[in-house]
Design a protein around this motif. Structure first.
Motif, PDB file in Angstrom:
ATOM      1  N   ALA A  73       1.009  -1.413  -0.010  1.00 12.50           N
ATOM      2  CA  ALA A  73       0.065   0.187   0.159  1.00 12.50           C
ATOM      3  C   ALA A  73       0.830   1.271   0.022  1.00 12.50           C
ATOM      4  CB  ALA A  73      -0.873  -0.122   1.459  1.00 12.50           C
ATOM      5  N   PRO A  74       0.532   2.026  -0.616  1.00 12.84           N
ATOM      6  CA  PRO A  74      -0.613   2.485  -1.760  1.00 12.84           C
ATOM      7  C   PRO A  74      -0.335   1.991  -2.954  1.00 12.84           C
ATOM      8  CG  PRO A  74       0.495   4.469  -1.402  1.00 12.84           C
ATOM      9  CD  PRO A  74       1.395   3.408  -0.643  1.00 12.84           C
ATOM     10  N   SER A  75       0.833   1.315  -3.390  1.00 12.01           N
ATOM     11  CA  SER A  75       1.196   1.525  -4.951  1.00 12.01           C
ATOM     12  C   SER A  75       0.492   0.316  -5.386  1.00 12.01           C
ATOM     13  CB  SER A  75       2.871   1.049  -4.836  1.00 12.01           C
ATOM     14  OG  SER A  75       3.143  -0.020  -4.256  1.00 12.01           O
ATOM     15  N   GLY A  76       0.200  -0.895  -4.791  1.00 14.52           N
ATOM     16  CA  GLY A  76      -0.261  -2.083  -5.260  1.00 14.52           C
ATOM     17  C   GLY A  76       0.857  -3.037  -5.990  1.00 14.52           C
ATOM     18  N   ASP A  77       1.908  -2.581  -5.578  1.00 18.22           N
ATOM     19  CA  ASP A  77       3.062  -3.511  -6.234  1.00 18.22           C
ATOM     20  C   ASP A  77       3.025  -4.721  -5.208  1.00 18.22           C
ATOM     21  OD1 ASP A  77       3.847  -1.771  -8.117  1.00 18.22           O
ATOM     22  OD2 ASP A  77       5.373  -0.740  -7.017  1.00 18.22           O
ATOM     23  N   VAL A  78       3.518  -5.906  -5.806  1.00 20.03           N
ATOM     24  CA  VAL A  78       3.637  -6.962  -4.855  1.00 20.03           C
ATOM     25  C   VAL A  78       4.789  -7.019  -4.079  1.00 20.03           C
ATOM     26  CG1 VAL A  78       2.413  -8.274  -6.891  1.00 20.03           C
ATOM     27  CG2 VAL A  78       5.002  -8.281  -6.658  1.00 20.03           C
ATOM     28  N   LEU A  79       4.901  -8.096  -2.996  1.00 22.40           N
ATOM     29  CA  LEU A  79       5.837  -8.175  -2.085  1.00 22.40           C
ATOM     30  C   LEU A  79       6.114  -9.636  -2.323  1.00 22.40           C
ATOM     31  CD1 LEU A  79       7.946  -7.589   0.337  1.00 22.40           C
ATOM     32  CD2 LEU A  79       5.827  -8.354   1.805  1.00 22.40           C
ATOM     33  N   VAL A  80       7.508 -10.006  -2.573  1.00 15.97           N
ATOM     34  CA  VAL A  80       7.841 -11.308  -2.603  1.00 15.97           C
ATOM     35  C   VAL A  80       8.898 -11.603  -1.472  1.00 15.97           C
ATOM     36  CG1 VAL A  80       8.774 -13.263  -3.966  1.00 15.97           C
ATOM     37  CG2 VAL A  80       7.337 -11.559  -4.890  1.00 15.97           C
ATOM     38  N   GLU A  81       8.660 -12.597  -0.770  1.00 16.13           N
ATOM     39  CA  GLU A  81       9.741 -12.771   0.095  1.00 16.13           C
ATOM     40  C   GLU A  81      10.421 -13.998  -0.079  1.00 16.13           C
ATOM     41  OE1 GLU A  81       8.975 -12.723   4.399  1.00 16.13           O
ATOM     42  OE2 GLU A  81       6.697 -12.281   4.029  1.00 16.13           O
ATOM     43  N   SER A  82      11.866 -13.779  -0.484  1.00 15.25           N
ATOM     44  CA  SER A  82      12.613 -15.175  -0.744  1.00 15.25           C
ATOM     45  C   SER A  82      12.633 -16.259   0.228  1.00 15.25           C
ATOM     46  CB  SER A  82      13.962 -14.559  -1.410  1.00 15.25           C
ATOM     47  OG  SER A  82      14.613 -14.046  -0.123  1.00 15.25           O
ATOM     48  N   ALA A  83      12.586 -15.699   1.527  1.00 17.32           N
ATOM     49  CA  ALA A  83      12.759 -16.828   2.734  1.00 17.32           C
ATOM     50  C   ALA A  83      11.518 -17.581   2.463  1.00 17.32           C
ATOM     51  CB  ALA A  83      12.713 -15.975   3.985  1.00 17.32           C
ATOM     52  N   ALA A  84      10.376 -16.849   2.046  1.00 20.11           N
ATOM     53  CA  ALA A  84       8.809 -17.889   1.989  1.00 20.11           C
ATOM     54  C   ALA A  84       8.890 -18.772   0.847  1.00 20.11           C
ATOM     55  CB  ALA A  84       7.780 -16.928   1.732  1.00 20.11           C
ATOM     56  N   VAL A  85       9.554 -18.315  -0.448  1.00 22.64           N
ATOM     57  CA  VAL A  85       9.541 -19.066  -1.567  1.00 22.64           C
ATOM     58  C   VAL A  85      10.666 -19.936  -1.533  1.00 22.64           C
ATOM     59  CG1 VAL A  85       9.375 -18.763  -4.043  1.00 22.64           C
ATOM     60  CG2 VAL A  85       8.423 -17.029  -2.636  1.00 22.64           C
TER      61      VAL A  85
END
Length: 357
Positions: A73-85
């Motif tokens: 928020a507020p951009s709407g861009d995604v968050l990717v966590e390498s630790a989760a993937v």
């Protein structure tokens, strides 16, 4: 008092640790607020959610099925966590020679751009898996595609002979590197914790260096800059930091980002007289631009005392400019880490009362 801790290494995330410490300080009569932080490693999403910086989710299509990722928020861009993937598996499940960055590449292909937390990964493959996910051809000396007999991972480094196809452009991504380690130190520093045997570190480092020269030649043939092994975070996530920078991503020190984006505004809002920070283990690597070191430096700049509450402290400790004192949970309580943390918070509250009246 502002409680600004990192996560405690696979045990509790930063919001839970900061909240627990702040609760104990309040119970002892102090005014305290939780300000959890993340340097881009494990738990970045939970920290951003605490600070109200996430808004909904998006489903990203990947070869293995849809992946649900948060939106900023507020951009709407995604968050990717390498630790989760591509995170570090439990000790008994680690297969470091097969682990690779391919799943992260699949997410990035689908998303197009956003914020990437780079840390807490289980692979050292210099981003070969990510390149394969982007459709870059990887072949051995006989021209056979890599990955036909298993996932592209650390084992592919020594087999790589050529790359084909244009390098992807990742200018839409901001990468938060959780370490400042250069590329040539990544294997020695992180190989053991990812599961590589001591006698494998030398061959792995040689294979990584060989693959680096192959990638440099491919990048140069397409008019792109070579990997910068000395750049900040080049060794993060098994060399992914160096590759992402060469492909156009903006790589930032994650700890500096957290202090500038989350901590300094909280200091301005609450006007604390003391900062409390912490992490799972305080040792020599903490001074390597880790979050506790950055918080201590920010406290020094703001002329605030800064205490660290940590899970454990390595022998000899870690002298950090701006750090007033350290309380280690394992020195206060027994093997029950949750109770040890609360007892350590009580000890810290008493010391703070003595120091600030």
């Amino acid at each position: 008092m502002l409680v600004a801790t990192d996560s405690f290494g696979g045990w509790r995330d930063a919001p839970a640790v900061s909240a627990a410490i702040a609760d104990r300080l309040r119970a002892a009569g102090h005014a305290a607020w939780a300000c959890p932080l993340s340097d881009g490693g494990e738990g970045l999403g939970a920290v951003l959610a605490h600070h109200g910086r996430l808004a909904g989710h998006r489903l990203l299509p990947t070869p293995d099925g849809p992946v649900r990722v948060p939106q900023l928020a507020p951009s709407g861009d995604v968050l990717v966590e390498s630790a989760a993937v591509i995170g570090l598996p439990p000790p008994g499940a680690r297969r470091p020679w097969e682990a690779g960055s391919g799943p992260l590449g699949a997410c990035r292909v689908a998303a197009g751009g956003g914020l990437l937390g780079l840390g807490g990964t289980g692979c050292i493959d210099l981003g070969l898996g990510l390149l394969a996910a982007f459709g870059v051809g990887l072949a051995d000396a006989r021209g056979r595609p890599l990955g036909t007999d298993g996932p592209v991972g650390a084992r592919s480094l020594g087999a790589l002979a050529s790359l084909s196809g244009a390098p992807p452009r990742l200018a839409g991504w901001t990468v938060l590197a959780d370490v400042s380690t250069p590329l040539d130190r990544a294997v020695a520093r992180f190989g053991p914790q990812k599961g590589f045997a001591p006698d494998a570190l030398g061959p792995l480092a040689a294979a990584l260096d060989q693959a680096r020269h192959r990638i440099d030649a491919w990048l140069g043939a397409h008019g792109r800059p070579a990997l910068d092994p000395r750049a900040h975070g080049a060794g993060a996530a098994g060399g992914l930091g160096a590759l992402l920078r060469a492909l156009g991503a903006t790589v930032r020190p994650g700890a500096a980002w957290a202090v500038d984006t989350l901590l300094r505004p909280a200091i301005a809002t609450h006007g604390p007289t003391v900062l409390v920070t912490g992490e799972g283990r305080l040792d020599g690597s903490t001074a390597d631009d880790k979050l506790v070191a950055r918080v201590a430096a920010a406290a020094r700049d703001a002329a605030l005392p800064c205490w660290a509450l940590v899970g454990t402290q390595a022998p000899g400790g870690c002298a950090l400019p701006g750090l007033t004192g350290v309380v280690a949970a394992d020195a206060i309580g027994g093997p029950d880490r949750a109770r040890a943390l609360l007892r350590a918070a009580d000890v810290l509250a008493a010391r703070l009362a003595e120091g600030v009246g």
